[in-house]
Design a protein around this motif. Structure first.
Motif, PDB file in Angstrom:
ATOM      1  N   UNK A 113      42.095 -17.489  33.605  1.00  0.00           N
ATOM      2  CA  UNK A 113      43.034 -17.090  32.557  1.00  0.00           C
ATOM      3  C   UNK A 113      44.227 -18.054  32.502  1.00  0.00           C
ATOM      4  N   UNK A 114      44.676 -18.528  33.679  1.00  0.00           N
ATOM      5  CA  UNK A 114      45.773 -19.498  33.707  1.00  0.00           C
ATOM      6  C   UNK A 114      45.320 -20.840  33.127  1.00  0.00           C
ATOM      7  N   UNK A 115      44.108 -21.250  33.470  1.00  0.00           N
ATOM      8  CA  UNK A 115      43.576 -22.500  32.918  1.00  0.00           C
ATOM      9  C   UNK A 115      43.537 -22.440  31.396  1.00  0.00           C
ATOM     10  N   UNK A 116      43.065 -21.337  30.855  1.00  0.00           N
ATOM     11  CA  UNK A 116      42.999 -21.183  29.400  1.00  0.00           C
ATOM     12  C   UNK A 116      44.390 -21.214  28.786  1.00  0.00           C
ATOM     13  N   UNK A 117      45.344 -20.571  29.438  1.00  0.00           N
ATOM     14  CA  UNK A 117      46.706 -20.564  28.912  1.00  0.00           C
ATOM     15  C   UNK A 117      47.315 -21.949  28.855  1.00  0.00           C
ATOM     16  N   UNK A 118      47.157 -22.723  29.918  1.00  0.00           N
ATOM     17  CA  UNK A 118      47.716 -24.077  29.931  1.00  0.00           C
ATOM     18  C   UNK A 118      46.997 -24.978  28.922  1.00  0.00           C
ATOM     19  N   UNK A 119      45.699 -24.770  28.756  1.00  0.00           N
ATOM     20  CA  UNK A 119      44.939 -25.556  27.782  1.00  0.00           C
ATOM     21  C   UNK A 119      45.446 -25.284  26.364  1.00  0.00           C
ATOM     22  N   UNK A 151      39.788 -28.862  21.944  1.00  0.00           N
ATOM     23  CA  UNK A 151      40.284 -27.687  22.666  1.00  0.00           C
ATOM     24  C   UNK A 151      39.265 -26.551  22.729  1.00  0.00           C
ATOM     25  N   UNK A 152      38.606 -26.147  21.625  1.00  0.00           N
ATOM     26  CA  UNK A 152      37.572 -25.108  21.765  1.00  0.00           C
ATOM     27  C   UNK A 152      36.437 -25.526  22.701  1.00  0.00           C
ATOM     28  N   UNK A 153      36.109 -26.808  22.723  1.00  0.00           N
ATOM     29  CA  UNK A 153      35.057 -27.277  23.637  1.00  0.00           C
ATOM     30  C   UNK A 153      35.487 -27.094  25.082  1.00  0.00           C
ATOM     31  N   UNK A 154      36.764 -27.408  25.385  1.00  0.00           N
ATOM     32  CA  UNK A 154      37.269 -27.203  26.739  1.00  0.00           C
ATOM     33  C   UNK A 154      37.308 -25.714  27.085  1.00  0.00           C
ATOM     34  N   UNK A 155      37.658 -24.877  26.110  1.00  0.00           N
ATOM     35  CA  UNK A 155      37.656 -23.433  26.339  1.00  0.00           C
ATOM     36  C   UNK A 155      36.241 -22.951  26.676  1.00  0.00           C
ATOM     37  N   UNK A 156      35.254 -23.430  25.929  1.00  0.00           N
ATOM     38  CA  UNK A 156      33.866 -23.073  26.231  1.00  0.00           C
ATOM     39  C   UNK A 156      33.450 -23.618  27.591  1.00  0.00           C
ATOM     40  N   UNK A 157      33.882 -24.820  27.912  1.00  0.00           N
ATOM     41  CA  UNK A 157      33.551 -25.408  29.207  1.00  0.00           C
ATOM     42  C   UNK A 157      34.105 -24.563  30.353  1.00  0.00           C
ATOM     43  N   UNK A 158      35.282 -23.988  30.164  1.00  0.00           N
ATOM     44  CA  UNK A 158      35.887 -23.192  31.231  1.00  0.00           C
ATOM     45  C   UNK A 158      35.010 -22.001  31.598  1.00  0.00           C
ATOM     46  N   UNK A 159      34.228 -21.501  30.634  1.00  0.00           N
ATOM     47  CA  UNK A 159      33.329 -20.393  30.920  1.00  0.00           C
ATOM     48  C   UNK A 159      32.146 -20.774  31.770  1.00  0.00           C
ATOM     49  N   UNK A 210      16.773 -32.508  44.990  1.00  0.00           N
ATOM     50  CA  UNK A 210      15.415 -32.085  44.610  1.00  0.00           C
ATOM     51  C   UNK A 210      15.400 -30.693  43.978  1.00  0.00           C
ATOM     52  N   UNK A 211      16.383 -29.868  44.286  1.00  0.00           N
ATOM     53  CA  UNK A 211      16.460 -28.521  43.711  1.00  0.00           C
ATOM     54  C   UNK A 211      17.567 -28.397  42.671  1.00  0.00           C
ATOM     55  N   UNK A 212      18.100 -29.529  42.225  1.00  0.00           N
ATOM     56  CA  UNK A 212      19.214 -29.503  41.278  1.00  0.00           C
ATOM     57  C   UNK A 212      18.750 -28.939  39.934  1.00  0.00           C
ATOM     58  N   UNK A 213      19.427 -27.913  39.398  1.00  0.00           N
ATOM     59  CA  UNK A 213      19.030 -27.359  38.102  1.00  0.00           C
ATOM     60  C   UNK A 213      19.463 -28.259  36.953  1.00  0.00           C
ATOM     61  N   UNK A 214      18.719 -28.204  35.884  1.00  0.00           N
ATOM     62  CA  UNK A 214      19.080 -28.955  34.690  1.00  0.00           C
ATOM     63  C   UNK A 214      20.180 -28.210  33.940  1.00  0.00           C
ATOM     64  N   UNK A 215      20.648 -28.787  32.854  1.00  0.00           N
ATOM     65  CA  UNK A 215      21.692 -28.149  32.058  1.00  0.00           C
ATOM     66  C   UNK A 215      21.220 -26.792  31.547  1.00  0.00           C
ATOM     67  N   UNK A 216      22.086 -25.796  31.673  1.00  0.00           N
ATOM     68  CA  UNK A 216      21.778 -24.471  31.144  1.00  0.00           C
ATOM     69  C   UNK A 216      22.044 -24.446  29.645  1.00  0.00           C
ATOM     70  N   UNK A 217      21.615 -23.385  28.982  1.00  0.00           N
ATOM     71  CA  UNK A 217      21.843 -23.287  27.532  1.00  0.00           C
ATOM     72  C   UNK A 217      23.334 -23.271  27.182  1.00  0.00           C
ATOM     73  N   UNK A 218      24.182 -22.496  27.894  1.00  0.00           N
ATOM     74  CA  UNK A 218      25.619 -22.577  27.575  1.00  0.00           C
ATOM     75  C   UNK A 218      26.195 -23.975  27.762  1.00  0.00           C
ATOM     76  N   UNK A 219      25.748 -24.687  28.794  1.00  0.00           N
ATOM     77  CA  UNK A 219      26.247 -26.046  29.014  1.00  0.00           C
ATOM     78  C   UNK A 219      25.793 -26.989  27.910  1.00  0.00           C
TER      79      UNK A 219
END
Length: 524
Positions: free
Chosen positions: A109-115, A89-97, A439-448
Motif C-alpha cells: 500500500x505504501x509502494x502504491x502511494x509513493x508511485x 504508472x498503471x503498468x507499475x501499479x499492475x506490476x506491484x500486484x 531447471x525448475x524456473x517457471x515461465x511468465x504467468x498470465x498476470x505478468x
C-alpha cells in the motif's frame, strides 16, 4: 481549463488514502486513480493542435506580491512526457500486484502511494510554466522517490537513498539560487513568458544558466554526476526503478529544453559545444560501463546513462532534426527502459539474485521470459522496427549536419550496445540450465504477461508508425529551435553570431539577433 490540474491531483489525492486501505482495495483504488490521468492524457492528445503552441493553459495569481502564478500549459513535448507518465504508472501499479514484498519493506500500500505521488507531481512538473512553481514540484518529487528507494530496496538501500537525496538536493539548491537571480534580474516575475520577453541578465547569464543546468545534468543524469543512478537502481524495486529512470529523470532533459535554453539563449550559445561533447562522453562512458556490469539492475542503469547522452546530444544540436529526435527519444526511452527493468525484475525474482552469472540456459525452461528479454534488449540497442530506432537515428543525423566528428564517436555506442546486449542475453539465456533453481524456473504467468504486453505493443506500434508522436512533438521542437535562432544561437558547428547595432554597441560574447555587419568580407 483545469484538465491538467485534475490529471495531477487525482493520483495525489489517492496517494494520501493508500495507508488507510487494505492491500486488495488499495490495488483497485490505485489502478483506477492511475487510469484517470491516462484517460485525460489521451483526451488531450486527441484535442491537441500541434501548430498552436501552449494549450490547456491556466494562469491564476498564486503569490501576487512575488509575481508568482499557478500557471500550467503544455506544448507537444510536455504533452508527450505527460502521456508517457500516464502510460507507465498503471503498468507499475499492475506490476506491484505481481511483486513479493519482504517483511523489512514498507508494504504494497505504501509502494502504491509513493508511485501515485510521483505520477501527480511529475505531471505538475511537465506542465508548469512558472519557474517557481516548477522548482517546487521539481523538488517535491524527491520525497516519494526517496522512500521508494529507502523503503523497498536491497541491503544498501539506505545508502543509495541518501546518496540520491544529497545529489538531488545539492544541485537543486544551486537551481534555487539561480531562480532567485532570475527573479531579481527578470523584472519581478516568475512567469516563463514574462522572463523571455523582459529579462536582461547581462553578465550573470552564464552563472544562472549553470545553476539550472547542473540540476538538470544531475537529474538526467550525465557523466560525471551519474554515480547515484546505478546505486539507486540496484537498491530499489524494478517498479521503483521505472518511476525513477523512465519518468523522473526525464525532468532533467525536459528542463534543459523548457527552461535552461529558453531563458538563457546567450549562455546556450556559449556552452553549446561543451554540452555536445559532455553528451558524447556520457554516451561512450555509459555504454562501456554497461558492458562491464555483472549486476542486471546496474546494467540497465548504465544503458540509460548512455541513452540520456543521446538525448542531450540531440537537444544541443539546436537544429530541427536533432532537437525533435531528442524530444521523441525521451518518450521512446521511457518505454524501452520500463520494459527492460520489469523483465529483469521478473528474472531476479525467480533466481533470487541479480548477478548475470547466476543465470544460464533460462530460455530452455522459460522461453517466454527469454523472448521478452530479447525484445527489451533489442529495443535498448534501437533495432529498426522498434520505437527507439527512429529517435536515435534522428539524433545521429541531426548531429552529423553540424558536428560530424561528435556524431561519428557517438555512433560507436551503437556497436558497444550490440556487444552488451549480446553478452547479457548469451550469459543469462543460452547454454544448459546450471542448477535446480533454473531447471525448475517457471515461465511468465498470465498476470505478468499482461503487465508487459502494453509495452511490447507500444514499442512495435511506434517503431513502425511514429507519425502520431512526431506530429505532436516536432512543431514544439521547431518552435524552440526557431526561438534560439531568433536570439542569435546558430546550430551546432556554426561559428557566427549576431550583434545588436554597430561595432560601438557590441557586447563581447553576447549573441543577440540584429542587423548583420560585414568586416573584410566576413559576416560577423
Amino acid at each position: 481549463m483545469y484538465i491538467l490540474t485534475t490529471a495531477a491531483l487525482v493520483p495525489l489525492v489517492a496517494a494520501l488514502f493508500m495507508t488507510f486501505l487494505r492491500t486488495g482495495v488499495a490495488r483497485v483504488v490505485a489502478l483506477v486513480a492511475s487510469l484517470v490521468p491516462l484517460a485525460l492524457a489521451i483526451y488531450m492528445v486527441m484535442g491537441f493542435d500541434p501548430g498552436v503552441g501552449m494549450q490547456y493553459s491556466v494562469e491564476v495569481p498564486w503569490i501576487p506580491a512575488l509575481g508568482a502564478y499557478y500557471s500550467l500549459g503544455v506544448d507537444g513535448i510536455a504533452l508527450a512526457m505527460i502521456l508517457l507518465t500516464a502510460i507507465l504508472t498503471p503498468i507499475v501499479v499492475l506490476y506491484s500486484g505481481t511483486e513479493h514484498y519482504r517483511s523489512d519493506q514498507m508494504g504494497e500500500h505504501a509502494f502504491l502511494g509513493f508511485t501515485l505521488a510521483i505520477e501527480g507531481l511529475s505531471i505538475f512538473v511537465f506542465s508548469s510554466t512558472d519557474v517557481l512553481l516548477f522548482y517546487l514540484f521539481f523538488e517535491a518529487t524527491l520525497i516519494p522517490m526517496f522512500f521508494l528507494i529507502g523503503g523497498f530496496g536491497g541491503e544498501n538501500r539506505r545508502y543509495a537513498a541518501i546518496k540520491f537525496l544529497l545529489y538531488s538536493l545539492g544541485s537543486g539548491l544551486l537551481m534555487l539560487a539561480a531562480i532567485i537571480g532570475v527573479y531579481v534580474l527578470g523584472g519581478g516575475s516568475f512567469l516563463l513568458t514574462d522572463l523571455q520577453e523582459n529579462a536582461s541578465f547581462g553578465g550573470a547569464e552564464n552563472w544562472l544558466f549553470a545553476g539550472f543546468m547542473i540540476a538538470f545534468i544531475v537529474k538526467a543524469p550525465m557523466v560525471p554526476f551519474h554515480t547515484w543512478l546505478p546505486d539507486a537502481a540496484e537498491n530499489t524495486t524494478p517498479g521503483g526503478a521505472v518511476m525513477m529512470v523512465a519518468i523522473m529523470d526525464k525532468i532533467g532533459t525536459f528542463g534543459m529544453i523548457r527552461f535552461a535554453m529558453c531563458l538563457f539563449p546567450g549562455a546556450t550559445y556559449q556552452f553549446r559545444d561543451v554540452m555536445v561533447w559532455l553528451a558524447v562522453l556520457s554516451i561512450i562512458w555509459g555504454a562501456l560501463a554497461a558492458l562491464a556490469q555483472t549486476n542486471l539492475m546496474r546494467f540497465v542503469a548504465y544503458t540509460s546513462v548512455s541513452h540520456f547522452g543521446f538525448i542531450v546530444l540531440g537537444i544541443f544540436t539546436i537544429n530541427e532534426t536533432g532537437t525533435a529526435a531528442a524530444s521523441l527519444y525521451m518518450f521512446n526511452h521511457g518505454l524501452s527502459t520500463a520494459m527492460l527493468f520489469l523483465v529483469v525484475g521478473y528474472m531476479i525474482k525467480r533466481r533470487g539474485s541479480a548477478d548475470i552469472h547466476a543465470f544460464g540456459g533460462v530460455q530452455k525452461v522459460a522461453p517466454l521470459l527469454g523472448g521478452y528479454l530479447l525484445i527489451a534488449l533489442l529495443s535498448a540497442v534501437a533495432l529498426p522496427g522498434l520505437a527507439p530506432f527512429v529517435s536515435e537515428f534522428g539524433v545521429i543525423a541531426g548531429t552529423f549536419n553540424g558536428a560530424p566528428v561528435a556524431a561519428g564517436i557517438a555512433a560507436i555506442a551503437m556497436v558497444l550496445a550490440a556487444c552488451y546486449i549480446m553478452r547479457v542475453y548469451k550469459t543469462t539465456m543460452t547454454g544448459e540450465p546450471g542448477d535446480d533453481v533454473i531447471r525448475t524456473m517457471p515461465d511468465l504467468t498470465h498476470p505478468e504477461r499482461w503487465v508487459l504486453a502494453p509495452l511490447i505493443v507500444l514499442l512495435f506500434v511506434f517503431g513502425v508508425y511514429p507519425e502520431p508522436l512526431t506530429t505532436m512533438v516536432n512543431p514544439a521542437a521547431q518552435n524552440t529551435v526557431n526561438y534560439l535562432h531568433d536570439n542569435g544561437v546558430p546550430p551546432v558547428g556554426s561559428n557566427y553570431y549576431f550583434v545588436v547595432g554597430g561595432a560601438d554597441d557590441e557586447e563581447e560574447g553576447s549573441p543577440l539577433q540584429a542587423d548583420l555587419s560585414s568586416e573584410g568580407g566576413a559576416v560577423k
